[in-house]
Design a protein around this motif. Structure first.
Motif, mmCIF file in Angstrom:
data_model
loop_
_atom_site.group_PDB
_atom_site.id
_atom_site.type_symbol
_atom_site.label_atom_id
_atom_site.label_comp_id
_atom_site.label_asym_id
_atom_site.label_seq_id
_atom_site.Cartn_x
_atom_site.Cartn_y
_atom_site.Cartn_z
ATOM 1 N N ALA A 29 -34.319 18.355 -3.837
ATOM 2 C CA ALA A 29 -34.437 19.271 -2.704
ATOM 3 C C ALA A 29 -35.873 19.314 -2.187
ATOM 4 N N ILE A 30 -36.835 19.320 -3.103
ATOM 5 C CA ILE A 30 -38.241 19.321 -2.699
ATOM 6 C C ILE A 30 -38.590 18.022 -1.980
ATOM 7 N N LEU A 31 -38.119 16.889 -2.510
ATOM 8 C CA LEU A 31 -38.375 15.606 -1.847
ATOM 9 C C LEU A 31 -37.743 15.560 -0.458
ATOM 10 N N GLY A 32 -36.544 16.108 -0.329
ATOM 11 C CA GLY A 32 -35.904 16.158 0.986
ATOM 12 C C GLY A 32 -36.693 17.007 1.967
ATOM 13 N N GLY A 61 -38.216 7.643 2.721
ATOM 14 C CA GLY A 61 -37.070 8.027 1.901
ATOM 15 C C GLY A 61 -36.493 6.848 1.138
ATOM 16 N N SER A 62 -36.440 5.704 1.767
ATOM 17 C CA SER A 62 -35.949 4.497 1.092
ATOM 18 C C SER A 62 -36.865 4.095 -0.061
ATOM 19 N N ALA A 63 -38.158 4.197 0.163
ATOM 20 C CA ALA A 63 -39.107 3.882 -0.900
ATOM 21 C C ALA A 63 -38.961 4.853 -2.070
ATOM 22 N N LEU A 64 -38.770 6.130 -1.774
ATOM 23 C CA LEU A 64 -38.559 7.120 -2.840
ATOM 24 C C LEU A 64 -37.272 6.849 -3.606
ATOM 25 N N ILE A 67 -37.861 4.031 -5.994
ATOM 26 C CA ILE A 67 -38.611 4.484 -7.162
ATOM 27 C C ILE A 67 -37.715 5.250 -8.116
ATOM 28 N N VAL A 68 -36.860 6.124 -7.589
ATOM 29 C CA VAL A 68 -35.933 6.891 -8.429
ATOM 30 C C VAL A 68 -34.972 5.952 -9.153
ATOM 31 N N ALA A 69 -34.493 4.927 -8.475
ATOM 32 C CA ALA A 69 -33.569 3.979 -9.099
ATOM 33 C C ALA A 69 -34.248 3.195 -10.223
ATOM 34 N N ILE A 70 -35.474 2.777 -10.005
ATOM 35 C CA ILE A 70 -36.198 2.036 -11.033
ATOM 36 C C ILE A 70 -36.470 2.918 -12.246
ATOM 37 N N VAL A 71 -36.925 4.140 -12.015
ATOM 38 C CA VAL A 71 -37.185 5.062 -13.124
ATOM 39 C C VAL A 71 -35.897 5.366 -13.877
ATOM 40 N N GLY A 72 -34.804 5.578 -13.157
ATOM 41 C CA GLY A 72 -33.526 5.834 -13.812
ATOM 42 C C GLY A 72 -33.050 4.660 -14.645
#
Length: 79
Positions: A29-32, A61-64, A67-72
């Motif tokens: 939510a904060i990122l959005g 947003g795509s870059a974020l 990053i979330v996918a790689i960390v996950g």
């Protein structure tokens, strides 16, 4: 393996998914909100045009999401 066994296996696998934590939902939510703020900053403060601001916010947003996918993926592989 019959079709019934495959459906039961798929259902059991889907039920084993971990619930999303409250901290994760708050972080998303904060990122959005930050992305929306970035869009407004580019559009209203920098006056770079609506389409350019949408494109810049979508790119960020795509870059974020990448990053979330790689960390996950890294976190899941450590389990």
């Amino acid at each position: 393996m019959s079709v019934d066994q495959e459906l039961i296996f798929a259902r059991d696998k889907a039920d084993s998914a971990e619930p999303v934590s409250t901290a994760t939902v708050v972080a998303y939510a904060i990122l959005g909100a930050l992305l929306f703020g970035w869009f407004l900053y580019g559009w209203l403060v920098l006056q770079q045009g609506f389409i350019d601001s949408v494109g810049e916010a979508a790119g960020a947003g795509s870059a974020l999401l990448l990053i979330v996918a790689i960390v996950g993926s890294v976190r899941r592989s450590r389990r």
